[in-house]
Design a protein around this motif. Structure first.
Motif, short mmCIF file in Angstrom:
data_model
loop_
_atom_site.label_atom_id
_atom_site.label_comp_id
_atom_site.label_asym_id
_atom_site.label_seq_id
_atom_site.Cartn_x
_atom_site.Cartn_y
_atom_site.Cartn_z
N GLY A 288 0.80 -1.22 0.00
CA GLY A 288 0.00 0.00 0.00
C GLY A 288 0.83 1.27 0.00
N ILE A 289 2.04 1.20 -0.50
CA ILE A 289 2.92 2.38 -0.56
C ILE A 289 2.55 3.19 -1.79
CG2 ILE A 289 5.31 3.16 -0.79
CD1 ILE A 289 6.17 0.56 0.57
N PRO A 290 2.29 4.48 -1.63
CA PRO A 290 1.93 5.31 -2.80
C PRO A 290 3.03 5.29 -3.86
CG PRO A 290 1.49 6.48 -0.74
CD PRO A 290 2.27 5.26 -0.38
N LEU A 291 2.65 5.03 -5.08
CA LEU A 291 3.60 5.02 -6.18
C LEU A 291 3.95 6.44 -6.62
CD1 LEU A 291 2.21 2.14 -8.43
CD2 LEU A 291 4.49 2.22 -7.44
N CYS A 292 5.10 6.58 -7.22
CA CYS A 292 5.48 7.85 -7.83
C CYS A 292 6.09 7.56 -9.19
CB CYS A 292 6.45 8.62 -6.94
SG CYS A 292 8.05 7.82 -6.70
N MET A 293 6.24 8.60 -10.00
CA MET A 293 6.75 8.40 -11.35
C MET A 293 8.17 7.86 -11.36
SD MET A 293 4.43 8.88 -13.51
CE MET A 293 5.50 8.78 -14.93
N SER A 294 8.92 8.13 -10.29
CA SER A 294 10.30 7.66 -10.26
C SER A 294 10.37 6.13 -10.29
CB SER A 294 11.03 8.20 -9.03
OG SER A 294 10.42 7.75 -7.85
N THR A 295 9.34 5.46 -9.77
CA THR A 295 9.32 4.00 -9.81
C THR A 295 9.24 3.49 -11.24
OG1 THR A 295 8.19 3.95 -7.66
CG2 THR A 295 8.14 1.93 -8.98
N PHE A 296 8.34 4.09 -12.01
CA PHE A 296 8.22 3.68 -13.42
C PHE A 296 9.45 4.05 -14.22
CE2 PHE A 296 3.87 4.37 -11.84
CZ PHE A 296 3.35 3.10 -12.05
N GLN A 297 10.03 5.20 -13.89
CA GLN A 297 11.27 5.58 -14.56
C GLN A 297 12.39 4.59 -14.24
OE1 GLN A 297 11.89 9.57 -13.17
NE2 GLN A 297 10.04 10.34 -14.13
N SER A 298 12.44 4.13 -12.97
CA SER A 298 13.45 3.15 -12.58
C SER A 298 13.25 1.83 -13.31
CB SER A 298 13.42 2.93 -11.06
OG SER A 298 13.73 4.12 -10.37
N LEU A 299 11.99 1.41 -13.47
CA LEU A 299 11.69 0.18 -14.18
C LEU A 299 12.14 0.26 -15.64
CD1 LEU A 299 8.15 -0.92 -12.92
CD2 LEU A 299 10.26 -2.24 -12.78
N VAL A 300 11.76 1.35 -16.30
CA VAL A 300 12.14 1.51 -17.71
C VAL A 300 13.66 1.56 -17.84
CG1 VAL A 300 12.02 3.07 -19.69
CG2 VAL A 300 9.98 2.66 -18.32
N ALA A 301 14.32 2.29 -16.92
CA ALA A 301 15.77 2.38 -16.97
C ALA A 301 16.41 1.01 -16.77
CB ALA A 301 16.27 3.36 -15.90
N ALA A 302 15.83 0.19 -15.89
CA ALA A 302 16.38 -1.15 -15.65
C ALA A 302 16.27 -2.01 -16.89
CB ALA A 302 15.67 -1.80 -14.47
N TYR A 303 15.10 -2.00 -17.54
CA TYR A 303 14.94 -2.80 -18.76
C TYR A 303 15.86 -2.29 -19.87
CZ TYR A 303 10.97 -5.32 -16.80
OH TYR A 303 10.18 -6.13 -16.02
N VAL A 304 16.01 -0.98 -19.97
CA VAL A 304 16.93 -0.41 -20.95
C VAL A 304 18.35 -0.87 -20.65
CG1 VAL A 304 18.00 1.73 -21.75
CG2 VAL A 304 15.51 1.57 -21.58
N GLY A 305 18.72 -0.87 -19.37
CA GLY A 305 20.06 -1.33 -18.98
C GLY A 305 20.31 -2.78 -19.34
N PHE A 306 19.26 -3.61 -19.29
CA PHE A 306 19.38 -5.01 -19.70
C PHE A 306 19.38 -5.17 -21.22
CE2 PHE A 306 17.76 -6.06 -15.36
CZ PHE A 306 18.77 -6.93 -14.99
N GLY A 307 19.15 -4.07 -21.92
CA GLY A 307 19.07 -4.14 -23.38
C GLY A 307 17.74 -4.67 -23.87
N ASP A 308 16.76 -4.77 -22.96
CA ASP A 308 15.44 -5.28 -23.31
C ASP A 308 14.54 -4.09 -23.68
OD1 ASP A 308 13.09 -6.62 -23.62
OD2 ASP A 308 13.01 -7.49 -21.61
N LEU A 309 14.76 -3.55 -24.87
CA LEU A 309 13.97 -2.39 -25.30
C LEU A 309 12.52 -2.76 -25.58
CD1 LEU A 309 16.52 -0.60 -27.66
CD2 LEU A 309 16.03 -0.13 -25.27
N VAL A 310 12.28 -4.00 -25.91
CA VAL A 310 10.90 -4.43 -26.19
C VAL A 310 10.03 -4.27 -24.95
CG1 VAL A 310 9.44 -6.39 -26.82
CG2 VAL A 310 11.61 -6.01 -28.01
N THR A 311 10.52 -4.75 -23.81
CA THR A 311 9.75 -4.62 -22.56
C THR A 311 9.67 -3.16 -22.13
OG1 THR A 311 10.47 -6.82 -21.87
CG2 THR A 311 9.57 -5.38 -20.17
N ALA A 312 10.74 -2.41 -22.29
CA ALA A 312 10.71 -0.99 -21.94
C ALA A 312 9.66 -0.27 -22.77
CB ALA A 312 12.08 -0.37 -22.17
N GLU A 313 9.57 -0.59 -24.05
CA GLU A 313 8.54 0.01 -24.92
C GLU A 313 7.14 -0.40 -24.48
OE1 GLU A 313 10.97 0.30 -29.15
OE2 GLU A 313 9.96 -1.57 -28.58
N LYS A 314 6.99 -1.65 -24.06
CA LYS A 314 5.68 -2.12 -23.61
C LYS A 314 5.21 -1.36 -22.37
CE LYS A 314 5.84 -6.89 -25.33
NZ LYS A 314 5.86 -8.34 -24.93
#
Length: 739
Positions: A288-314
């Motif tokens: 129940g922790i309030p989400l913030c945009m930084s969480t989604f940014q961190s997720l996208v950055a992590a997938y980009v770091g893995f080279g998984d641009l497909v998931t980042a785009e999704k």
């Protein structure tokens, strides 16, 4: 003649400043600062200041205060006239020190100003008190503020030394003070994250010793402090330490927040656990922790770091479509089975990942729209993958989005510029900069630094210089990165004088050099054969308390002498390294070996090989360890061993050459037999063939002859073991062929 800055006038002992903003200062190590009193905790209360537009007016006019100097100083401080208070203090330097209240408040207000000049002023007070052994006059509040301001100003090592000194003297700094230093250390390079962990543990250890909760209530770690030290663990990839600190948060009544789990996303990325990223998001939703945009940014950055641009785009596309089933989508993308071993750290950090198939993925509490930072992060992925066209298309799409939060900003444009620079398309990069000016998106220092680097890489130093002038004309001051970049550019065009000029100009502007600044300048002098000047730069770096000299810097100094074949000077550098607690590594020995080869001193190669042999575990004794006072084990590389073998073969030290090639084979390094065969044939094919040597001389040469025959056997040449005369291959010149 190229010279460094002239020496400065001598300073009193222990009174030097760790804030060397101009070239006229010389400094001692900030770690020497110590406090001499025992004090209880003082609350961290910043005091706002108000500066007069003409700070000298109060001094030059008739003084309206008729009270004692301390009362006058206190009145000025109470009126928040910090600059006037400082001038009053300096006017009475030859008199008795102000009382503790005035001194502490003056240091606090100067620290709160958080400017270059105010930090220098605060530090000068510390210098004087240390010199006069009166540091006990300052309270914890003032020292904590100074540490926090120094950390914010980039003087992290000095800030850490203040906190350590406070602990050593019985002070308990406010959590906002010490946690800000921990945070800055965690994000700094070199050993910053390790230092961050050490400082955090030192503070919490002191707090645990005190049972009086009222005494430590302002110093106890909060969630922000834990987030800072957990970030250090994530940067180090130390998941075990992360779990240990994460588990002890409850001891201090700290609850993980959304930033805690954002750091956990980074830990998963560093631990190569892409399969667990979705479970971090699910854990946030479950708690129940309030989400913030930084969480989604961190997720996208992590997938980009893995080279998984497909998931980042999704992820970005799902957010654009207003979908709330993001967790379900990411689960379906986990093609590989989630694998958790018994005792896995992540099993404890993310208990929801254990039996994830038994639970439905939670949905987002509301719709989140992607912002410009998320698009920009995805664009960086395109840039890293060389997909410049896709990046430009995304930029065009962002311009036409209805949500202003998704429009491209200076970070977006800088990313595009970086992509063009990476491709060597400097004209297109400049076009993007011109467009930023046209549409009113101001470029920042990072934007210009990227362009400067691009021009330097293409050896267009004149254009890089023009860009620095353009920066200044637009009101953007170059920083240390700007200067480091153009200094490195000067090296690329073999202009050591230009590199020195920019280094001195940087210091004249009050910009503190970094380790990169010093080592880059050393590289300039080393490449131009000016080892003495490289040594002088190194000595200045040793004196700079903001810079932590590492093995790379030592090796660069060593290399400067080795390139000139100055073996004795290079060996002296190695001895200094050892005295300073640095152990030579493969690069160290490699540089020295090259210097020995250049100087044609094979005897030095034998001494070097004896040391390397011991460290490779080939000696008679047991493997040495740092704790035993000897050198630690070494894993040699091909370059080092090949150079040593080459020297020994040329010098006819065949027994040592055989030891070296045996070491190469032991470490899986194939020796270059073709090269060694040619060297032997060209230099030693007529060894031991004289028929006129005396019997005594022939006897003395038996051992060498045996070694030579053994070496010929290893090479595959005919030798005494085969009992046949050896003939040279047809590729050898006729003059070396056997008759």
């Amino acid at each position: 003649m190229t010279t460094l800055l002239p020496p400065t006038p001598p300073s009193p002992p222990s009174s030097t400043s760790p804030f060397p903003f101009t070239q006229n200062l010389i400094f001692n190590s900030s770690s020497s600062s110590t406090l001499t009193c025992k004090a209880t905790n003082s609350s961290f209360q910043p005091h706002p200041t108000s500066n007069s537009s003409n700070p000298t007016s109060l001094i030059t006019s008739k003084n309206p205060f008729s009270a004692s100097p301390d009362n006058t100083l206190l009145t000025l401080l109470q009126q928040r006239k910090t600059d006037e208070a400082w001038l009053h203090y300096t006017k009475n330097l030859d008199q008795q020190l102000p009382n503790p209240t005035c001194l502490s408040r003056l240091v606090s207000q100067l620290s709160y100003q958080n400017s270059t000049i105010s930090l220098r002023r605060a530090q000068s007070i510390i210098q004087r008190l240390r010199h006069e052994r009166q540091l006990h006059r300052l309270d914890a509040n003032s020292l904590g503020l100074l540490a926090s301001a120094a950390a914010k100003g980039g003087h992290v090592l000095y800030a850490a030394s203040i906190i350590k000194s406070m602990l050593k003297s019985g002070y308990l700094p406010h959590v906002k003070a010490w946690s800000s230093v921990v945070s800055r250390l965690a994000s700094s390079g070199d050993d910053g994250p390790i230092e961050s962990l050490g400082l955090f543990c030192a503070v919490t250890k002191r707090i645990r010793r005190l049972s009086n909760l009222d005494l430590v209530k302002h110093s106890r770690p909060d969630t922000a402090a834990y987030n800072a030290v957990l970030n250090a663990c994530a940067n180090l990839g130390d998941k075990n330490r992360f779990l240990e600190l994460f588990s002890e948060m409850s001891e201090f009544d700290c609850e993980p927040d959304v930033l805690t789990y954002n750091v956990m996303i980074k830990l998963c990325a560093r631990g190569d656990r892409k399969d667990l990223l979705v479970f971090v998001l699910e854990r946030i939703l479950e708690k129940g922790i309030p989400l913030c945009m930084s969480t989604f940014q961190s997720l996208v950055a992590a997938y980009v770091g893995f080279g998984d641009l497909v998931t980042a785009e999704k992820v970005v596309q799902a957010m654009r479509e207003g979908r709330r089933d993001l967790c379900k989508m990411l689960r379906e993308g986990n093609v590989e089975e989630v694998c958790l071993n018994d005792g896995d750290v992540f099993e404890k950090l993310l208990p929801n990942s254990v039996n994830w198939r038994d639970n439905e993925p939670p949905e987002l509490s509301r719709v989140f729209e992607p912002n410009s930072r998320m698009y920009t992060t995805l664009m960086k992925g395109y840039m890293n993958a060389g997909r410049v066209t896709d990046m430009v298309r995304m930029l065009e799409a962002m311009r036409h989005l209805g949500d202003s939060e998704s429009h491209p900003d200076h970070v977006t444009y800088t990313t595009v510029i970086s992509a063009f620079v990476k491709q060597g398309l400097m004209d297109r990069a400049r076009e993007v900069l011109a467009e930023m000016v046209r549409i009113g998106v101001p470029a920042n220092r990072v934007t210009y630094n990227v362009l400067i680097k691009g021009y330097c890489q293409q050896l267009h130093i004149d254009r890089a210089e023009e860009l620095i002038k353009e920066m200044i004309d637009t009101g953007i001051e170059p920083d240390v990165v700007s200067y480091n970049t153009i200094i490195d550019g000067c090296i690329l065009v073999d202009d050591s004088a230009g590199a020195l000029s920019y280094f001195n100009d940087m210091r004249a502007r009050g910009i503190a050099p970094t380790k990169v600044s010093y080592t880059t300048l050393m590289k300039a002098f080393a490449s131009s054969g000016q080892a003495k000047l490289a040594n002088k730069v190194f000595d200045e770096m040793l004196k700079d308390p903001r810079v932590k000299v590492d093995l790379v810097a030592w090796n660069m100094l060593l290399d400067a002498y080795s390139k000139l074949g100055k073996v004795e000077e290079a060996k002296s550098v190695i001895e200094r390294m050892k005295e300073n607690g640095f152990y030579p590594n493969v690069a160290t020995y490699g540089s020295l070996a090259n210097g020995i080869a250049l100087a044609r001193k094979p005897g030095e190669a034998l001494l070097l090989w004896n040391e390397i042999k011991q460290r490779c575990g080939m000696g008679n004794g047991e493997e040495s360890t740092p704790s035993s006072g000897l050198l630690p084990p070494l894993e040699p590389d091909e370059g080092l061993l090949d150079t040593l073998a080459d020297i020994c073969v040329r010098a006819a030290f065949f027994r040592k050459a055989l030891e070296i090639v045996a070491c190469m084979e032991q470490h899986g390094i194939p020796p270059n037999k073709t090269k060694f065969t040619r060297i032997y044939v060209e230099m030693h094919s007529r060894m031991f063939t004289s028929k006129h040597a005396s019997r005594a001389r022939q006897d003395r040469r038996k051992e060498r002859k045996r070694a030579a025959e053994a070496f010929k056997f290893w090479l595959g040449l005919p030798n005494s073991y085969y009992g046949s005369e050896w003939r040279l291959d047809s590729v050898i010149d006729d003059e070396y062929k056997s008759e």
